[in-house]
Design a protein around this motif. Sequence first.
Motif, PDB file in Angstrom:
ATOM      1  N   GLY A 181      36.665  42.194  39.909  1.00 22.98           N
ATOM      2  CA  GLY A 181      35.355  41.128  40.574  1.00 22.98           C
ATOM      3  C   GLY A 181      35.900  39.899  40.449  1.00 22.98           C
ATOM      4  O   GLY A 181      35.211  39.044  41.025  1.00 22.98           O
ATOM      5  N   LEU A 182      37.099  39.526  39.438  1.00 15.71           N
ATOM      6  CA  LEU A 182      37.143  38.065  39.351  1.00 15.71           C
ATOM      7  C   LEU A 182      38.369  37.836  38.970  1.00 15.71           C
ATOM      8  O   LEU A 182      39.062  38.437  37.870  1.00 15.71           O
ATOM      9  CB  LEU A 182      36.364  37.224  38.406  1.00 15.71           C
ATOM     10  CG  LEU A 182      36.585  36.046  38.237  1.00 15.71           C
ATOM     11  CD1 LEU A 182      36.255  34.881  39.360  1.00 15.71           C
ATOM     12  CD2 LEU A 182      35.995  35.385  36.822  1.00 15.71           C
ATOM     13  N   ASP A 183      39.347  36.954  39.809  1.00 17.26           N
ATOM     14  CA  ASP A 183      40.770  36.700  39.291  1.00 17.26           C
ATOM     15  C   ASP A 183      40.678  35.170  38.987  1.00 17.26           C
ATOM     16  O   ASP A 183      39.978  34.591  39.673  1.00 17.26           O
ATOM     17  CB  ASP A 183      41.816  37.083  40.386  1.00 17.26           C
ATOM     18  CG  ASP A 183      42.182  38.488  40.479  1.00 17.26           C
ATOM     19  OD1 ASP A 183      41.605  39.296  39.506  1.00 17.26           O
ATOM     20  OD2 ASP A 183      42.648  38.881  41.428  1.00 17.26           O
ATOM     21  N   GLU A 184      41.672  34.791  38.359  1.00 15.42           N
ATOM     22  CA  GLU A 184      41.791  33.227  38.101  1.00 15.42           C
ATOM     23  C   GLU A 184      43.206  32.715  38.576  1.00 15.42           C
ATOM     24  O   GLU A 184      44.152  33.410  37.872  1.00 15.42           O
ATOM     25  CB  GLU A 184      41.381  33.160  36.739  1.00 15.42           C
ATOM     26  CG  GLU A 184      41.365  31.406  36.183  1.00 15.42           C
ATOM     27  CD  GLU A 184      41.308  31.355  34.830  1.00 15.42           C
ATOM     28  OE1 GLU A 184      41.712  30.303  34.382  1.00 15.42           O
ATOM     29  OE2 GLU A 184      40.359  31.922  34.281  1.00 15.42           O
ATOM     30  N   LEU A 185      43.338  31.767  39.298  1.00 18.11           N
ATOM     31  CA  LEU A 185      44.541  31.199  39.539  1.00 18.11           C
ATOM     32  C   LEU A 185      44.820  29.896  38.983  1.00 18.11           C
ATOM     33  O   LEU A 185      43.907  29.110  38.720  1.00 18.11           O
ATOM     34  CB  LEU A 185      44.745  30.967  41.138  1.00 18.11           C
ATOM     35  CG  LEU A 185      44.646  31.989  42.181  1.00 18.11           C
ATOM     36  CD1 LEU A 185      44.627  31.566  43.334  1.00 18.11           C
ATOM     37  CD2 LEU A 185      45.451  33.299  41.711  1.00 18.11           C
ATOM     38  N   GLY A 223      38.745  39.307  43.125  1.00 17.94           N
ATOM     39  CA  GLY A 223      40.093  39.920  43.283  1.00 17.94           C
ATOM     40  C   GLY A 223      40.309  40.882  44.189  1.00 17.94           C
ATOM     41  O   GLY A 223      41.234  41.513  44.348  1.00 17.94           O
ATOM     42  N   ARG A 224      39.128  41.389  44.860  1.00 18.56           N
ATOM     43  CA  ARG A 224      39.240  42.392  45.716  1.00 18.56           C
ATOM     44  C   ARG A 224      39.459  41.921  47.215  1.00 18.56           C
ATOM     45  O   ARG A 224      39.683  42.792  48.095  1.00 18.56           O
ATOM     46  CB  ARG A 224      37.716  43.074  45.652  1.00 18.56           C
ATOM     47  CG  ARG A 224      37.413  43.813  44.434  1.00 18.56           C
ATOM     48  CD  ARG A 224      35.960  44.196  44.425  1.00 18.56           C
ATOM     49  NE  ARG A 224      35.396  43.012  44.513  1.00 18.56           N
ATOM     50  CZ  ARG A 224      33.940  43.059  44.024  1.00 18.56           C
ATOM     51  NH1 ARG A 224      33.199  43.963  43.827  1.00 18.56           N
ATOM     52  NH2 ARG A 224      33.401  41.937  44.138  1.00 18.56           N
ATOM     53  N   THR A 225      39.515  40.585  47.636  1.00 19.45           N
ATOM     54  CA  THR A 225      39.711  40.124  48.814  1.00 19.45           C
ATOM     55  C   THR A 225      41.245  39.724  48.889  1.00 19.45           C
ATOM     56  O   THR A 225      41.891  39.437  48.054  1.00 19.45           O
ATOM     57  CB  THR A 225      38.803  39.280  49.028  1.00 19.45           C
ATOM     58  OG1 THR A 225      39.003  37.880  48.205  1.00 19.45           O
ATOM     59  CG2 THR A 225      37.386  39.668  48.917  1.00 19.45           C
TER      60      THR A 225
END
Length: 149
Positions: free
Chosen positions: A57-61, A147-149
């Motif tokens: 659901g969430l990634d962080e760059l 994170g799914r896109t």
Amino acid sequence: MQIAEVRAAIADAARTVQLPDGTRKLTATGYTPDAVSEPHFFTGEVAVDFDKTMGRGLDELEITCRVLVGRADDRAAQRLLDALLSGAGPASLKRAIEAARGAPGEHALGGLADDLRVERVQGYRWYEHAGVQYVGAEMIIRVFGDGRT
């Protein structure tokens, strides 16, 4: 999140700064260029923290960007760099990039991310890029997104 698209959108936002009269327009790229036309902003290294929430659901760059300014006149170059690194004002990269967050409830970077923030400036010093010396600094930008896109 698609990293290349996020980096390009950050560079697009950076190009909106208004530099003082008599100064060349800021050039910006969403990648590390072979050579730069100063003053120049580019997105550099990227660190990714995957799976900040369950189900991708969430990634962080964490994106390390660089700002390079010519050094024909050391004092003038550093004044320009200071204006670009300031938290406010027409030449502020922070203001220009964070404007791409969108309105409350909107996604950032034209829908590419959930949110972003310019976190800090570091490394204010002389840089060599493609054999040329510049005065410059790094900007750390955090971008949060699906994170799914």
